[in-house]
Design an enzyme around this catalytic site. Sequence first.
Site, PDB file in Angstrom:
ATOM      1  N   GLU A 121      14.503  70.093  30.186  1.00 56.48           N
ATOM      2  CA  GLU A 121      13.928  69.572  28.953  1.00 56.48           C
ATOM      3  C   GLU A 121      15.009  69.165  27.958  1.00 56.48           C
ATOM      4  O   GLU A 121      14.847  68.201  27.200  1.00 56.48           O
ATOM      5  CB  GLU A 121      12.986  70.609  28.329  1.00 56.48           C
ATOM      6  CG  GLU A 121      11.864  71.068  29.245  1.00 56.48           C
ATOM      7  CD  GLU A 121      11.021  69.922  29.773  1.00 56.48           C
ATOM      8  OE1 GLU A 121      11.035  68.825  29.180  1.00 56.48           O
ATOM      9  OE2 GLU A 121      10.329  70.107  30.793  1.00 56.48           O
TER      10      GLU A 121
ATOM     11  N   HIS B 182      16.089  65.658  28.730  1.00 54.83           N
ATOM     12  CA  HIS B 182      15.168  64.687  28.140  1.00 54.83           C
ATOM     13  C   HIS B 182      15.468  64.490  26.652  1.00 54.83           C
ATOM     14  O   HIS B 182      15.577  63.360  26.161  1.00 54.83           O
ATOM     15  CB  HIS B 182      13.720  65.174  28.278  1.00 54.83           C
ATOM     16  CG  HIS B 182      13.120  65.026  29.636  1.00 54.83           C
ATOM     17  ND1 HIS B 182      13.187  63.854  30.359  1.00 54.83           N
ATOM     18  CD2 HIS B 182      12.412  65.911  30.400  1.00 54.83           C
ATOM     19  CE1 HIS B 182      12.548  64.025  31.518  1.00 54.83           C
ATOM     20  NE2 HIS B 182      12.067  65.261  31.565  1.00 54.83           N
TER      21      HIS B 182
END
Length: 269
Positions: free
Chosen positions: A58, A61
């Site tokens: 994450e 991202h």
Amino acid sequence: MGHQGGRGERQISSVFLGVVAVMAVTGWAVWTDYAHSAGLAVFLFVTSAWVVSLCLHEYAHARTALHSGDLSIGAKGYLTLNPLKYAHPLLSVVLPVVFVILGGLGLPGGAVQIERGRIGGRWKHSAISAAGPLTNVVFAVVCTAPFWLGALDGVPPAFRFALAFLALLQVSAAILNFLPVPGLDGYGIIEPWLSPRIRRELAPLAPFALIGVIALLWIPGVNEVFFGVVRDLLSVLGVSGLDTYCGHGLYRFWEDARDSFCTVPASGA
């Protein structure tokens, strides 16, 4: 004017550092057989390492989105690597961990909310989506490095099996994430290149797509094909089916079904 963010928005959280500490201590316990119970140590080591990989997925991202123009990322806490800051901690961390425990599947999670309107250029949008699963690919390469480098001499069997099972989780997560299914990163990579009409038609499917993929994996034939691909990729990286079998067996220590078999070092490198 864009929000530039402060130092606190990028400071690594104590929650993430705590998980890393658990990974380090339990990894040491697996290596040294400190507790004389490899199964529990393998369980804690693999689970904490899996959570670390979810956080890094994450973060990749978020960091890519930040450099692509979404300066709101920092204020949301995504750059601290704190899994509790994700939009859906249950979907992003808890559910993937549960699936690992239940079935040894590296389930992708959905977490960071990116303000796509702040980002211009299709390549940037594709890069943001690709950054997460590429992190799983890197993690898999690192986990399998002792195997494909032929550097297994001196590596305790339990640690070897733990790395093999962790690599299986990373490879399966990467494959699932790269599927061009709405709601998954693979679709996010190609979505910017689709026509507005197609995007509008597929958008309603996103909340249900992952559920559909999971349901398909419960079909024995589909499951066999999927994990066949995973095993083939691991084989290319030097990880045998025995390695992953024993890793999964040690991980599920409460079953205590494979320990006596898997304490024997696998032959070959």
